[in-house]
Write an enzyme that holds these catalytic residues in place. Structure first.
Site, mmCIF file in Angstrom:
data_model
loop_
_atom_site.group_PDB
_atom_site.id
_atom_site.type_symbol
_atom_site.label_atom_id
_atom_site.label_comp_id
_atom_site.label_asym_id
_atom_site.label_seq_id
_atom_site.Cartn_x
_atom_site.Cartn_y
_atom_site.Cartn_z
ATOM 1 N N ASP A 124 0.830 -1.202 0.000
ATOM 2 C CA ASP A 124 0.000 0.000 0.000
ATOM 3 C C ASP A 124 0.874 1.266 0.000
ATOM 4 O OD1 ASP A 124 -2.536 1.099 0.003
ATOM 5 O OD2 ASP A 124 -2.649 1.246 2.191
ATOM 6 N N HIS A 125 0.492 2.217 -0.851
ATOM 7 C CA HIS A 125 1.104 3.560 -0.851
ATOM 8 C C HIS A 125 2.620 3.586 -0.973
ATOM 9 C CE1 HIS A 125 -2.538 5.857 -0.276
ATOM 10 N NE2 HIS A 125 -2.917 5.024 0.673
ATOM 11 N N HIS A 163 -7.576 9.572 5.170
ATOM 12 C CA HIS A 163 -6.903 8.551 5.987
ATOM 13 C C HIS A 163 -6.991 8.916 7.471
ATOM 14 C CE1 HIS A 163 -4.345 7.503 2.269
ATOM 15 N NE2 HIS A 163 -5.111 6.458 2.522
ATOM 16 N N GLY A 164 -7.052 7.906 8.318
ATOM 17 C CA GLY A 164 -7.064 8.141 9.763
ATOM 18 C C GLY A 164 -8.466 8.475 10.243
ATOM 19 N N HIS A 183 -10.137 4.576 -0.468
ATOM 20 C CA HIS A 183 -9.263 4.548 0.716
ATOM 21 C C HIS A 183 -9.979 5.256 1.863
ATOM 22 C CE1 HIS A 183 -5.129 3.504 -1.042
ATOM 23 N NE2 HIS A 183 -6.004 3.280 -1.998
ATOM 24 N N GLY A 184 -9.409 5.151 3.068
ATOM 25 C CA GLY A 184 -9.957 5.886 4.211
ATOM 26 C C GLY A 184 -11.272 5.314 4.699
ATOM 27 N N GLY A 185 -11.383 3.980 4.730
ATOM 28 C CA GLY A 185 -12.659 3.343 5.099
ATOM 29 C C GLY A 185 -13.056 3.514 6.557
ATOM 30 N N ASN A 241 -10.472 0.226 1.469
ATOM 31 C CA ASN A 241 -9.317 0.108 2.367
ATOM 32 C C ASN A 241 -9.686 0.475 3.799
ATOM 33 O OD1 ASN A 241 -7.910 -0.264 0.002
ATOM 34 N ND2 ASN A 241 -6.294 1.197 0.498
ATOM 35 N N THR A 287 -7.009 2.206 9.979
ATOM 36 C CA THR A 287 -7.065 2.662 11.371
ATOM 37 C C THR A 287 -7.929 1.740 12.232
ATOM 38 O OG1 THR A 287 -6.778 4.906 10.554
ATOM 39 C CG2 THR A 287 -7.584 4.696 12.802
#
Ligand code: 13P
Length: 281
Positions: free
Chosen positions: A79-80, A175-176, A203-205, A225, A228
Site C-alpha cells: 500500500d502507498h 486517511h485516519g 481509501h480511508g474506510g 481500504n 485505522t
C-alpha cells in the site's frame, strides 16, 4: 487456496472486496482468519512505511506464505509506495499487487512513475493500483495536510496513458480518523465512474457509514481500504485483555485475543462489502 492479484480478486466479485492493513504477525493472522471464517476473498495490505522498517521483510514473507495456505483467495498488497524500489522489493517478496502512489506529483509525473512500475509488475503477473487526486489525513506515520479532489479530466488523461488495474480516488475520503462527519461527493464519484473501465478504489474506510459504503459500491467502488480500524480494534483489545490480569503479562492470551478481535471485524466488513450493502440500495 490461492495467492491472487488485484485483477483476479476483483473480477470474481460483484460487490466490493475489503482491504485491511497489517502490521505484525497477529494482524496478518487476524485478517486471513476473518476472511476464512466469512468464506470470502480478502486483500491483506502492508503500507510501504511499515514494510520499510528494519527487519520487516519477514512480515511480507509471512503474508505471502499465509496467503498460499489460505482456504480463500488472498491478494497480498503493497500500500502507498512512493518509489520504484519499494515496489520491486515487494514483488521480490512475492506480493501479488503493488500500489504506486504518485498522487503528490503532477499528473505527468504520476503517469511516468506509474508506467515504470506497471511495466515491471505486469511482466511478472503482478497487478498495480494507482491514485489520482490525493487524500488528506494520517496513514502509517505519513501526513497529508490538504486533500486534492480527483479531477475527472485527469482520470481520463491518466487512464489513456497507463494500464493500471485499479484507481484510488479522492472524493472527500481521508486517511485516519475523520474530523467531524465524513462527507463524500458521490456526484464526483459518478462523474469519474462514467468513463472509467477499471475498478475504483475507496481509501480511508475507517469511520465511513454503512450508507456511504453501500452508495459507493453501487456507483462502482470495488475495493475498500481499512487501516485505522485494524489498529484500533487490536490496541483496544490488547489494553482491555491485559488489564483483566495485569500481573500475568500474558503473551499467549493477549495477542490471541487481539487476533480474534481483528478477525471478527474483518469478517463483518467483508460480509457487508460482498452482499450486505445490497439491502441498503
Ligand atoms: P483508514 O486508516 O482511514 O481506514 O484508511 C486506510 C487506507 O486507506 C489505507 O490505504
Amino acid at each position: 487456496m490461492a495467492l491472487v492479484n488485484l485483477q483476479e480478486i476483483l473480477k470474481k466479485h460483484d460487490g466490493a472486496v475489503g482491504a485491511f492493513s497489517t502490521y505484525d504477525l497477529f494482524t496478518v493472522q487476524g485478517v486471513i482468519q476473518g476472511a476464512e471464517e466469512a468464506g470470502l476473498p480478502v486483500i491483506a495490505m502492508i503500507g510501504a512505511p511499515v514494510l520499510n522498517q528494519p527487519g520487516n521483510d519477514y512480515i511480507g514473507e509471512i503474508l505471502v506464505d499465509l496467503a498460499r495456505r489460505a482456504s480463500v483467495p488472498v491478494c497480498i498488497f503493497l500500500d502507498h509506495a512512493k518509489d520504484y524500489a519499494t515496489c520491486m522489493k515487494a514483488i521480490r517478496l512475492g506480493f501479488s499487487t503493488v500500489m504506486i502512489d504518485g498522487s503528490h506529483l503532477s499528473i505527468e509525473e504520476n503517469i511516468a512513475i506509474t508506467n515504470k512500475v506497471t511495466e515491471a509488475a505486469h511482466s511478472l503477473g503482478v497487478s498495480v493500483e494507482a491514485e489520482v487526486g490525493a487524500l488528506a489525513g494520517l496513514e502509517d506515520g505519513e501526513e497529508v495536510k490538504a486533500a486534492k479532489m480527483t479531477n475527472p479530466q485527469h482520470v481520463a488523461q491518466f487512464l489513456a496513458a497507463t494500464s493500471v488495474d485499479g484507481l484510488a480516488v479522492s472524493i472527500g475520503n481521508a486517511h485516519g480518523l475523520y474530523k467531524g462527519k465524513p462527507n463524500l461527493n458521490f456526484d464526483l464519484l459518478q462523474e469519474i465512474a462514467k468513463n472509467c473501465e477499471i475498478p475504483l478504489i475507496l481509501h480511508g474506510g475507517t469511520g465511513l457509514s454503512r450508507e456511504q459504503f453501500a452508495k459507493g459500491i453501487s456507483l462502482g467502488i470495488k475495493k475498500i481500504n481499512i487501516g485505522t480500524e485494524v489498529k484500533k480494534v487490536y490496541m483496544e483489545t490488547f489494553i482491555t485483555t491485559h488489564e483483566k490480569n495485569v500481573s500475568a503479562w500474558d503473551m499467549i492470551a493477549v495477542p490471541q485475543a487481539c487476533k480474534n478481535a481483528v478477525a471478527a471485524m474483518v469478517k463483518r466488513e467483508l460480509e457487508f462489502f460482498a452482499a450486505g450493502w445490497k439491502t441498503m440500495c
